[in-house]
Scaffold this motif. Structure first.
Motif, PDB file in Angstrom:
ATOM      1  N   ALA A  60      -1.830  -2.583  -7.402  1.00 47.82           N
ATOM      2  CA  ALA A  60      -2.342  -1.355  -6.147  1.00 47.82           C
ATOM      3  C   ALA A  60      -1.651   0.008  -7.739  1.00 47.82           C
ATOM      4  O   ALA A  60      -2.788   1.138  -7.020  1.00 47.82           O
ATOM      5  CB  ALA A  60      -2.476  -1.096  -5.112  1.00 47.82           C
ATOM      6  N   CYS A  94       1.031  -1.065   0.008  1.00 47.91           N
ATOM      7  CA  CYS A  94      -0.185  -0.088   0.005  1.00 47.91           C
ATOM      8  C   CYS A  94       0.525   0.828  -0.306  1.00 47.91           C
ATOM      9  O   CYS A  94       0.327   1.843  -0.553  1.00 47.91           O
ATOM     10  CB  CYS A  94      -0.818  -0.117   1.161  1.00 47.91           C
ATOM     11  SG  CYS A  94      -2.240   1.093   1.405  1.00 47.91           S
ATOM     12  N   ARG A 109      -5.585  -1.106 -15.256  1.00 51.24           N
ATOM     13  CA  ARG A 109      -6.814  -1.928 -13.997  1.00 51.24           C
ATOM     14  C   ARG A 109      -7.474  -3.017 -14.522  1.00 51.24           C
ATOM     15  O   ARG A 109      -7.831  -3.494 -13.931  1.00 51.24           O
ATOM     16  CB  ARG A 109      -7.705  -0.672 -14.014  1.00 51.24           C
ATOM     17  CG  ARG A 109      -6.788   0.721 -13.464  1.00 51.24           C
ATOM     18  CD  ARG A 109      -7.311   0.967 -11.821  1.00 51.24           C
ATOM     19  NE  ARG A 109      -8.880   1.218 -12.400  1.00 51.24           N
ATOM     20  CZ  ARG A 109      -9.971   0.842 -11.330  1.00 51.24           C
ATOM     21  NH1 ARG A 109      -9.385  -0.442 -10.498  1.00 51.24           N
ATOM     22  NH2 ARG A 109     -10.998   1.351 -10.891  1.00 51.24           N
ATOM     23  N   THR A 155      -7.933   1.392  -0.811  1.00 49.06           N
ATOM     24  CA  THR A 155      -6.884   0.988  -1.503  1.00 49.06           C
ATOM     25  C   THR A 155      -6.290  -0.473  -0.384  1.00 49.06           C
ATOM     26  O   THR A 155      -6.091  -1.336  -1.008  1.00 49.06           O
ATOM     27  CB  THR A 155      -5.578   1.517  -2.403  1.00 49.06           C
ATOM     28  OG1 THR A 155      -6.288   2.423  -2.632  1.00 49.06           O
ATOM     29  CG2 THR A 155      -4.524   0.669  -2.671  1.00 49.06           C
ATOM     30  N   MET A 157      -7.894   6.665  -8.173  1.00 50.89           N
ATOM     31  CA  MET A 157      -8.969   7.572  -6.301  1.00 50.89           C
ATOM     32  C   MET A 157      -7.623   9.004  -6.828  1.00 50.89           C
ATOM     33  O   MET A 157      -8.757   9.734  -5.980  1.00 50.89           O
ATOM     34  CB  MET A 157      -8.045   6.591  -5.146  1.00 50.89           C
ATOM     35  CG  MET A 157      -8.585   5.188  -5.584  1.00 50.89           C
ATOM     36  SD  MET A 157     -10.502   5.311  -4.752  1.00 50.89           S
ATOM     37  CE  MET A 157     -10.671   4.053  -4.089  1.00 50.89           C
ATOM     38  N   ASN A 161      -8.656  -3.170  -0.207  1.00 55.32           N
ATOM     39  CA  ASN A 161      -8.501  -4.421  -1.619  1.00 55.32           C
ATOM     40  C   ASN A 161      -7.523  -4.906  -1.130  1.00 55.32           C
ATOM     41  O   ASN A 161      -7.853  -6.159  -1.450  1.00 55.32           O
ATOM     42  CB  ASN A 161      -8.779  -3.182  -2.602  1.00 55.32           C
ATOM     43  CG  ASN A 161      -9.412  -2.765  -3.221  1.00 55.32           C
ATOM     44  OD1 ASN A 161     -10.816  -3.847  -3.372  1.00 55.32           O
ATOM     45  ND2 ASN A 161     -10.071  -2.002  -4.339  1.00 55.32           N
ATOM     46  N   PHE A 165      -4.700   1.776  -8.737  1.00 55.04           N
ATOM     47  CA  PHE A 165      -5.795   1.927  -8.533  1.00 55.04           C
ATOM     48  C   PHE A 165      -6.105   3.368  -7.469  1.00 55.04           C
ATOM     49  O   PHE A 165      -6.378   3.879  -7.785  1.00 55.04           O
ATOM     50  CB  PHE A 165      -6.472   0.720  -7.371  1.00 55.04           C
ATOM     51  CG  PHE A 165      -7.389   0.483  -6.867  1.00 55.04           C
ATOM     52  CD1 PHE A 165      -9.091   0.416  -7.310  1.00 55.04           C
ATOM     53  CD2 PHE A 165      -7.269   0.965  -5.751  1.00 55.04           C
ATOM     54  CE1 PHE A 165     -10.074   0.418  -6.665  1.00 55.04           C
ATOM     55  CE2 PHE A 165      -8.621   1.356  -4.585  1.00 55.04           C
ATOM     56  CZ  PHE A 165     -10.029   0.390  -5.713  1.00 55.04           C
ATOM     57  N   VAL A 166      -4.665   3.151  -6.801  1.00 54.55           N
ATOM     58  CA  VAL A 166      -4.623   4.362  -6.835  1.00 54.55           C
ATOM     59  C   VAL A 166      -4.621   5.684  -7.321  1.00 54.55           C
ATOM     60  O   VAL A 166      -5.460   7.140  -7.200  1.00 54.55           O
ATOM     61  CB  VAL A 166      -2.947   4.725  -5.584  1.00 54.55           C
ATOM     62  CG1 VAL A 166      -2.976   5.967  -4.930  1.00 54.55           C
ATOM     63  CG2 VAL A 166      -3.095   3.127  -4.439  1.00 54.55           C
TER      64      VAL A 166
END
Lengths: 220, 355
Positions: free
Chosen positions: A101, A25, A65, A154, A108, A157, A104-105
């Motif tokens: 990730a 993360c 993604r 995140t 976001m 997930n 995805f981040v």
């Protein structure tokens, strides 16, 4: 119900999960935040409008993604080996988790920064702020509560993804649930891991919510 | 400050909207210059061209002798530090306290930290918000937010302050207090102020000069008093009428209608400014020209600090006398509008007359 050996194994698995999720993360934020910023500032009528750069990054993020995690994990094994020296184990699992990730981040971050009032950005420009100053002093601080919530989602997930990492010997709670709970018919172990996962997700959500609220100075 | 034939168009996917057409303005140092227009007239685009938030397609912008439109981005940022700007929606940073908002431009200008706090406190004192320094913008009223905006805009000792509809989201009372503050700042700091607005009231209260803008063009400009007394353009007239209307009593309508028909009666609107407002003109007309005067309605106001009166009167007597009276009034500097068509004054909804 459990002997001390089993308790030790459960605690160890929880530690592995926290390690995988925490490190991936953190790394995903380090790489995803700048990408998200680029996605926003290169947009039309933003501070560094650049359609070419924007389209390239949009495409890369979309591709990232759309690859299912299980496939990604296997597909990047050579890359994982290059970075960590092995393709098996908890540390090795961090590589695919992070790579999954990052886009995805980035999305976001993009959504969060878009919510920042364009008027505030304009005011900073009128004061002679450079694009870098606008990013560091305006966009990110103004979006902070929303960014914190994005990191929370995140992390949650990643808890889910990390259980899949058990498939490549990544360890962690998911691996434990499969090996003990499923393969050895230990329903109690299965239940214990699920309860721990639920508590973990709850904890992350509550913590993230509290941090976001603390950073929020707008009237809700 | 000078703008030379600024043009700007916006491209959308399907069409091209022209926002500004060869606009030229000259603003003298220390002046409060109003730019008024209806929404969509291009006034906000115009003010953004002054600090290059919008880059004009054509034309040149000079501020304090520097051609801003020719600068590179680095130099432009330096110049912007000396041009303050305030906004309709205040545009404060919600993540920062009042004091932190005010010192934001000082951070950008890389002022040493202790200096920043000192200046910040002084600026908050100037706008009367020293007790709110640790509050967040969300805890302030609209008027207080605009005061923070003003303090922030003044942080780097600018020579010019651009105001983009600064009072448009405020109530009338707060509007007056913000305008008073701008006026004080103009006087005490010798700051040149460009005020964008759609409210004639704001122009009347503090501006020295005004430019009326419509469809991206300046249709009328000059000293506020001159524009108010004898507006040339229809838009200007409509805006002035809308801002300073006096409701005439119902019986005045009958008189208006009756005089429109009669040859020995004439309704005129008299506008007095400054010294002519102090003279006994009405009584001298009655005495010297044998004309009777019926005052239908009257209002005395002031424009910045100059007294300004509007009066709707009916003159009756022989037509020669009426003509001479009008000449006499004009010679004294009273602006006289002969009202032949009363339909301008009669508003259908309330049946009252508007001046």
């Amino acid at each position: 119900m459990f002997d001390s050996r089993l308790v030790q194994i459960i605690v160890g698995s929880l530690g592995e999960t926290l390690y995988m999720v925490g490190v991936s993360c953190g790394l995903a934020v380090v790489f995803g935040l700048p990408i998200g910023v680029i996605l926003v500032i290169t947009e039309k009528r933003h501070i560094l409008e650049n359609p070419c750069v924007n389209q390239v990054f949009q495409a890369v993020v979309n591709i990232g993604r759309s690859i299912p995690f299980v496939i990604l994990m296997v597909a990047i094994m050579p890359f994982t080996r290059l970075l960590t020296g092995t393709s098996i184990g908890t540390t090795a699992a961090i590589v695919p988790l992070t790579i999954a990730a990052i886009p995805f981040v980035a999305r976001m971050v993009e959504t969060s920064l878009r919510e920042v009032d364009p008027g505030v950005v304009e005011a900073a420009q009128a004061m002679g702020a450079s694009p870098w100053e606008i990013i560091i002093k305006v966009l990110i601080p103004e979006a902070k509560p929303s960014l914190i919530l994005g990191v929370t989602i995140t992390a949650i997930n990643l808890v889910g993804y990390s259980t899949m990492a058990g498939a490549i010997g990544g360890g962690g709670l998911g691996d434990l649930a499969v090996r003990y709970g499923y393969q050895r018919f230990r329903g109690d172990v299965m239940l214990a891991t699920v309860v721990i996962l639920v508590l973990l997700v709850q904890g992350v959500q509550v913590l993230g919510g509290a941090l976001a609220k603390k950073a929020e100075h707008r009237r809700s | 400050m000078r703008l030379e034939s600024i043009s700007k168009a916006f491209e959308t996917d399907s069409s091209r909207v022209i926002a500004l057409k060869e606009v030229s303005l000259h603003v003298a140092p220390g002046e409060i210059f109003g730019i008024i227009g209806l929404s969509g007239a291009g006034k906000s685009t115009l003010v953004r061209c002054i600090n290059m938030l919008e880059v004009p397609d054509q034309g040149k912008v000079y501020v304090d002798g520097t051609e801003i439109s020719a600068l590179g981005s680095r130099e432009l940022r330096e110049v912007r530090k000396k041009i303050g700007m305030i906004f309709q929606h205040f545009n404060l940073l919600s993540s920062r306290t009042v004091l932190e908002n005010v010192i934001f431009p000082l951070e950008i200008a890389k002022l040493p930290k202790p200096e920043r706090a000192r200046r910040g406190e002084k600026l908050l004192e100037l706008v009367g918000l020293e007790d709110k320094k640790d509050a967040y913008p969300s805890q302030l009223s609209g008027g207080q937010k605009q005061r923070v905006g003003i303090a922030r805009a003044l942080a780097n000792d600018p020579k010019v302050l651009l105001c983009d509809e600064p009072t448009s989201s405020l109530d009338p009372q707060t509007t007056r207090s913000i305008l008073r503050l701008l006026d004080t700042i103009n006087k005490n700091l010798g700051l040149t102020i460009i005020l964008i607005t759609h409210e004639m009231e704001a122009i009347r209260q503090i501006c020295d000069k005004v430019a009326v803008i419509e469809d991206g063009k300046v249709v009328e400009s000059g000293r506020v008093i001159d524009v108010f007394i004898s507006p040339d353009h229809e838009t200007t007239k409509a805006m002035i009428r809308g801002s300073s209307h006096i409701d005439a009593p119902d019986w005045a309508i009958e008189i208006l209608e009756a005089s429109a028909k009669a040859s020995d009666r004439q309704v005129v609107r008299l506008s007095f400014v400054g010294e002519s407002a102090g003279r006994p003109v009405i009584s001298s007309i009655a005495r010297d020209f044998g004309v009777d005067i019926n005052i239908l309605t009257a209002q005395i106001d002031h424009m910045k600090s100059v007294p300004f009166g509007v009066m709707l009167v009916e003159l009756s007597g022989n037509s020669g006398g009426i003509e001479k009276s009008i000449d006499y009034l004009r010679r004294l500097g009273v602006s006289v509008d002969v009202i032949d068509d009363i339909s301008d004054f009669v508003t259908k909804e309330n049946g009252g007359a508007n001046l």
